[in-house]
Design a protein around this motif. Structure first.
Motif, PDB file in Angstrom:
ATOM      1  N   ALA A 237      -7.929  -1.245   1.174  1.00  0.00           N
ATOM      2  CA  ALA A 237      -6.608  -0.805   0.700  1.00  0.00           C
ATOM      3  C   ALA A 237      -6.167   0.451   1.427  1.00  0.00           C
ATOM      4  O   ALA A 237      -5.656   1.394   0.820  1.00  0.00           O
ATOM      5  CB  ALA A 237      -6.634  -0.575  -0.803  1.00  0.00           C
ATOM      6  N   SER A 238      -6.373   0.491   2.735  1.00  0.00           N
ATOM      7  CA  SER A 238      -5.899   1.634   3.520  1.00  0.00           C
ATOM      8  C   SER A 238      -4.374   1.697   3.443  1.00  0.00           C
ATOM      9  O   SER A 238      -3.694   0.677   3.316  1.00  0.00           O
ATOM     10  CB  SER A 238      -6.330   1.490   4.980  1.00  0.00           C
ATOM     11  N   GLY A 239      -3.841   2.893   3.550  1.00  0.00           N
ATOM     12  CA  GLY A 239      -2.393   3.071   3.485  1.00  0.00           C
ATOM     13  C   GLY A 239      -1.902   3.546   2.144  1.00  0.00           C
ATOM     14  O   GLY A 239      -0.762   4.013   2.017  1.00  0.00           O
ATOM     15  N   VAL A 240      -2.754   3.459   1.109  1.00  0.00           N
ATOM     16  CA  VAL A 240      -2.386   3.995  -0.203  1.00  0.00           C
ATOM     17  C   VAL A 240      -2.489   5.515  -0.160  1.00  0.00           C
ATOM     18  O   VAL A 240      -3.452   6.076   0.369  1.00  0.00           O
ATOM     19  CB  VAL A 240      -3.318   3.435  -1.297  1.00  0.00           C
ATOM     20  N   GLN A 241      -1.496   6.194  -0.696  1.00  0.00           N
ATOM     21  CA  GLN A 241      -1.501   7.646  -0.745  1.00  0.00           C
ATOM     22  C   GLN A 241      -2.330   8.115  -1.947  1.00  0.00           C
ATOM     23  O   GLN A 241      -1.990   7.825  -3.094  1.00  0.00           O
ATOM     24  CB  GLN A 241      -0.078   8.195  -0.863  1.00  0.00           C
ATOM     25  N   ALA A 242      -3.439   8.815  -1.669  1.00  0.00           N
ATOM     26  CA  ALA A 242      -4.266   9.401  -2.724  1.00  0.00           C
ATOM     27  C   ALA A 242      -4.342  10.892  -2.445  1.00  0.00           C
ATOM     28  O   ALA A 242      -4.965  11.325  -1.465  1.00  0.00           O
ATOM     29  CB  ALA A 242      -5.658   8.780  -2.738  1.00  0.00           C
ATOM     30  N   ARG A 243      -3.698  11.683  -3.269  1.00  0.00           N
ATOM     31  CA  ARG A 243      -3.564  13.115  -3.007  1.00  0.00           C
ATOM     32  C   ARG A 243      -3.634  13.910  -4.309  1.00  0.00           C
ATOM     33  O   ARG A 243      -3.525  13.351  -5.394  1.00  0.00           O
ATOM     34  CB  ARG A 243      -2.235  13.417  -2.296  1.00  0.00           C
ATOM     35  N   THR A 244      -3.784  15.203  -4.171  1.00  0.00           N
ATOM     36  CA  THR A 244      -3.613  16.069  -5.328  1.00  0.00           C
ATOM     37  C   THR A 244      -2.121  16.201  -5.620  1.00  0.00           C
ATOM     38  O   THR A 244      -1.273  15.881  -4.778  1.00  0.00           O
ATOM     39  CB  THR A 244      -4.190  17.466  -5.076  1.00  0.00           C
TER      40      THR A 244
ATOM     41  N   PRO B 123       0.808  -1.226   0.000  1.00  0.00           N
ATOM     42  CA  PRO B 123       0.000   0.000   0.000  1.00  0.00           C
ATOM     43  C   PRO B 123       0.839   1.273   0.000  1.00  0.00           C
ATOM     44  O   PRO B 123       0.527   2.226  -0.720  1.00  0.00           O
ATOM     45  CB  PRO B 123      -0.825  -0.138   1.286  1.00  0.00           C
ATOM     46  N   ALA B 124       1.905   1.285   0.791  1.00  0.00           N
ATOM     47  CA  ALA B 124       2.721   2.501   0.902  1.00  0.00           C
ATOM     48  C   ALA B 124       3.527   2.785  -0.349  1.00  0.00           C
ATOM     49  O   ALA B 124       4.094   3.879  -0.488  1.00  0.00           O
ATOM     50  CB  ALA B 124       3.659   2.388   2.104  1.00  0.00           C
ATOM     51  N   SER B 125       3.574   1.831  -1.291  1.00  0.00           N
ATOM     52  CA  SER B 125       4.375   2.048  -2.507  1.00  0.00           C
ATOM     53  C   SER B 125       3.549   2.632  -3.646  1.00  0.00           C
ATOM     54  O   SER B 125       4.071   2.867  -4.727  1.00  0.00           O
ATOM     55  CB  SER B 125       4.994   0.726  -2.968  1.00  0.00           C
ATOM     56  N   VAL B 126       2.258   2.876  -3.405  1.00  0.00           N
ATOM     57  CA  VAL B 126       1.366   3.384  -4.448  1.00  0.00           C
ATOM     58  C   VAL B 126       1.070   4.856  -4.183  1.00  0.00           C
ATOM     59  O   VAL B 126       0.713   5.242  -3.070  1.00  0.00           O
ATOM     60  CB  VAL B 126       0.033   2.594  -4.472  1.00  0.00           C
ATOM     61  N   LEU B 127       1.208   5.671  -5.204  1.00  0.00           N
ATOM     62  CA  LEU B 127       0.825   7.080  -5.138  1.00  0.00           C
ATOM     63  C   LEU B 127      -0.201   7.348  -6.232  1.00  0.00           C
ATOM     64  O   LEU B 127       0.094   7.219  -7.419  1.00  0.00           O
ATOM     65  CB  LEU B 127       2.032   7.991  -5.323  1.00  0.00           C
ATOM     66  N   ALA B 128      -1.415   7.692  -5.813  1.00  0.00           N
ATOM     67  CA  ALA B 128      -2.485   8.050  -6.752  1.00  0.00           C
ATOM     68  C   ALA B 128      -2.703   9.548  -6.666  1.00  0.00           C
ATOM     69  O   ALA B 128      -2.926  10.080  -5.577  1.00  0.00           O
ATOM     70  CB  ALA B 128      -3.772   7.298  -6.407  1.00  0.00           C
ATOM     71  N   VAL B 129      -2.618  10.228  -7.792  1.00  0.00           N
ATOM     72  CA  VAL B 129      -2.760  11.688  -7.794  1.00  0.00           C
ATOM     73  C   VAL B 129      -3.925  12.093  -8.681  1.00  0.00           C
ATOM     74  O   VAL B 129      -4.200  11.478  -9.712  1.00  0.00           O
ATOM     75  CB  VAL B 129      -1.468  12.403  -8.264  1.00  0.00           C
ATOM     76  N   THR B 130      -4.611  13.115  -8.235  1.00  0.00           N
ATOM     77  CA  THR B 130      -5.722  13.669  -9.000  1.00  0.00           C
ATOM     78  C   THR B 130      -5.710  15.174  -8.827  1.00  0.00           C
ATOM     79  O   THR B 130      -4.737  15.727  -8.290  1.00  0.00           O
ATOM     80  CB  THR B 130      -7.060  13.033  -8.571  1.00  0.00           C
ATOM     81  N   PHE B 131      -6.775  15.863  -9.230  1.00  0.00           N
ATOM     82  CA  PHE B 131      -6.690  17.310  -9.368  1.00  0.00           C
ATOM     83  C   PHE B 131      -7.420  18.113  -8.312  1.00  0.00           C
ATOM     84  O   PHE B 131      -7.186  19.301  -8.184  1.00  0.00           O
ATOM     85  CB  PHE B 131      -7.163  17.728 -10.767  1.00  0.00           C
TER      86      PHE B 131
END
Length: 669
Positions: free
Chosen positions: A79-86, A54-62
């Motif tokens: 899938a808690s722990g995944v980074q989902a950020r702008t 989970p910590a190796s995934v970076l999801a970016v949006t706007f």
């Protein structure tokens, strides 16, 4: 939930996205096709199968709202722990971590508004800086920075992009102001939002140990709304990747509506060139809208598409039939607002929740008429883009009370009842106030908090008040407001990413959509995409309207949007010897383009200044043979008819007979 069971809820194309866990993946996703479902299930499936940490995934949006929604979905999928950020939130977090090690000390203070700094820079270089000028110049500075344009390159880049000069200044003055703006920031020890991305990207490019640490942390990237990335954001993504190809991008060129701010679909359209062997998946099954809405959406894009435009995805409706799209012409703006308010009231009376109705328009100044009309009709509303929900004082007060209550809440009392008891002291009651105004707005806000508590209980079962407070804190950080019970008023740009059961598209007249500021063919094409975005916000009910004049009793000077040519009921044009919907004749269109190029060359002007593509395509679809036919073609005003009418008829007829030309000239006059 097992890994394989995650795939059960997906259609074949979505499943193809979810199971393509490594290498470059490009998802072309039409509106309403479940792209967020596909990519969140992809991440969750990768975590469940052990391919991803989970910590190796970076999801970016706007937007913070979209990132918050993605985090909620990922948490619900395990899938808690995944980074989902702008982009900015992810970059700011990394910059704050590395700055003390690389530069030393705390990072510079981040300023959220450029106005004061732009005003100071303007004074230094002698550029007028009233309130409107400051706003326009701030926007231009932002465009330059996200486009990786320096002050030294601004004149050339602005000319190449055909940027209108802001605030009445010439390009040299703007370039001087840009340089002064950077000096002012340096002197004050501050940075702006664009600097966050620029500084981090430079740090990654120049400091190997920083790049190595970030790339060791993040192995897999997901980029949502990829059609809206700017050159600066793409540059940062390239630094994050460091030549690797484990990236999944998701987007739709037909939803590119932020080019004025530096967004470009170029990176989406050329993804395969930069990532050889990329897997491309197309999502076209529309689960949002009825076939009637989907049909109009498809036709909006294809009616007069330019050859240079990317081929749009053809949506395939998955919902059952719904009511026909309504088209209404009103006499004036006041009548349009009153008519829409009355229609909204009838929808509410028929069972459609007010929160599932939206009125969308091109510019924010159009909202006032609808606010007045809805208030007069006794219909509640909220203006999207106004004061943010979590910034309201009554909401802040409510959160303080809920936090205090969480420390002493009786576990035997249902959450919904506990929340209702607490919020009674700040304006909640079992019945809404009858009148509109501050009291009703406060009740609406409290009711939204009550509704969220009920929704959490329904979704998760045993939920405590502390859990609700944690949910609200997370939503506040993401600006993911709970639903307020009122009709939404929003600009078409602000509506991106949202959907409602019923949508009113208002003010669809030339000059408003496309807006009069759209002076290039590319700008007009973007306005068409904006209409497409508006159409695809509707699930079931869609109503399209325009007003012939601005005020009651004034002369009718407006014509409906050229984008509706051939789409408006009864709007039929000639094609050969029969009557059918508008389709441009390719041979005639080619002749018209050749004629336009010759005229433009003779006059020393850009081709679109003679006639834009949409007008040429309308002529090639209508196939006019007489001056009367020509007058009914959308997009040709009286001036252009007088100037080019006879020539257009000759080109359509492939006729060079001077007698025909003289006859046409006489009749057009």
């Amino acid at each position: 939930m097992s890994a394989d069971s995650l795939l059960d809820a997906l259609d074949p194309e979505q499943r193809a996205v979810a199971t393509a866990l490594t290498g470059p993946v490009c998802v072309l996703a039409g509106a309403g096709t479940g792209k967020t479902r596909a990519i969140t299930h992809r991440i969750a499936y990768g975590v469940r199968t052990g391919v991803y940490r989970p910590a190796s995934v970076l999801a970016v949006t706007f937007t913070a709202r979209a990132a918050g929604e993605m985090r909620v979905r990922l948490r619900d999928l395990g899938a808690s722990g995944v980074q989902a950020r702008t982009f900015h939130a992810a970059a700011l977090r990394q910059l704050g971590h590395f700055w003390p090690k690389v530069v030393g000390g705390a990072p510079p203070r981040l300023v959220e508004q450029k106005a004061t700094l732009i005003a100071e820079a303007g004074r230094r270089v002698g550029v007028g800086v009233d309130r409107v000028a400051v706003r326009d110049l701030s926007a231009e500075v932002e465009w330059a920075k996200v486009s990786l344009v320096t002050a030294e390159d601004y004149e050339r880049a602005a000319a190449a992009a055909r940027r209108p000069t802001p605030a009445g200044q010439d390009a040299q003055a703007v370039a001087r102001l840009m340089a002064a703006y950077e000096d002012v920031k340096t002197e004050r020890g501050v940075i702006d939002f664009e600097d966050v991305l620029l500084l981090l990207a430079a740090m990654l490019a120049q400091r190997g140990e920083v790049a190595e640490e970030v790339r060791a942390q993040y192995r897999h990237f997901v980029v949502d709304e990829y059609q809206d990335v700017s050159p600066l954001q793409q540059y940062l993504l390239d630094q994050w990747l460091g030549g690797r190809h484990d990236v999944c991008v998701v987007g739709d060129p037909s939803q590119t509506i932020y080019s004025f701010a530096g967004a470009t679909p170029h990176h989406l359209l050329t993804f395969g060139r930069h990532h050889p062997g990329a897997r491309v998946v197309r999502l076209v099954r529309d689960y949002r809208s009825t076939p009637q809405v989907v049909d109009l959406a498809n036709r909006v894009l294809t009616a007069t598409r330019r050859p240079s435009d990317p081929v749009p995805l053809h949506l395939v409706a998955q919902q059952p039939d719904g009511p026909p799209v309504r088209f209404t012409a009103y006499e004036d703006d006041e009548a349009e607002a009153a008519g829409i308010a009355a229609r909204a009231a009838r929808l509410i009376a028929s069972g459609v929740p007010a929160s599932e109705i939206a009125v969308l328009y091109r510019t924010n100044v159009q909202s006032e008429a609808f606010e007045q009309a809805l208030a007069a009709a006794g219909v509640g509303y909220q203006v999207r883009g106004g004061e943010r929900f979590f910034s309201r004082r009554d909401v802040r007060d409510a959160l303080v009370l809920l936090r205090g209550g969480a420390r002493s809440a009786d576990p035997d009392v249902p959450l919904g009842q506990t929340v209702r008891d607490i919020l009674t002291s700040v304006g909640w009651a079992a019945q809404a106030p009858a009148a509109r105004g501050a009291a009703r707005e406060r009740w609406d806000a409290m009711q939204a908090l009550v509704g969220l508590a009920d929704d959490l209980v329904a979704a998760r079962g045993d939920v405590t008040l502390a859990d609700l407070v944690a949910e609200l804190d997370d939503r506040a950080a993401s600006q993911l407001a709970p639903t307020v019970d009122g009709v939404t008023l929003a600009s078409l740009h602000a509506a991106k990413g949202l959907e409602w059961d019923a949508v009113f598209l208002a003010g669809l007249s030339d000059g408003l959509l496309p807006i009069s500021l759209a002076q290039t063919e590319a700008a007009v094409s973007e306005e068409r995409r904006l209409l497409y975005v508006g159409v695809t916000r509707a699930r079931t009910h869609l109503e399209v309207s325009y007003a012939a004049s601005r005020t009651p009793g004034s002369r009718s000077t407006r014509s409906r949007s050229r984008f509706l040519a051939g789409l408006w009921p009864g709007d039929r044009v000639r094609l050969g010897a029969r009557r059918t919907t508008a389709v441009a004749d390719p041979e005639v269109l080619e002749r018209l383009r050749g004629w336009r190029a010759r005229v433009a060359d003779e006059r020393g002007v850009a081709a679109f200044r003679v006639l834009p593509d949409v007008a040429l395509e309308a002529v090639a679809a209508a196939m006019p043979s007489t001056p009367a036919d020509l007058r009914h073609v959308q997009g040709l005003g009286a001036t252009r008819l007088r100037e080019y009418g006879e020539e257009l008829l000759r080109v359509v007829a492939d006729e060079d007979d001077p007698d025909v030309a003289r006859s046409a000239r006489t009749k057009l006059r």
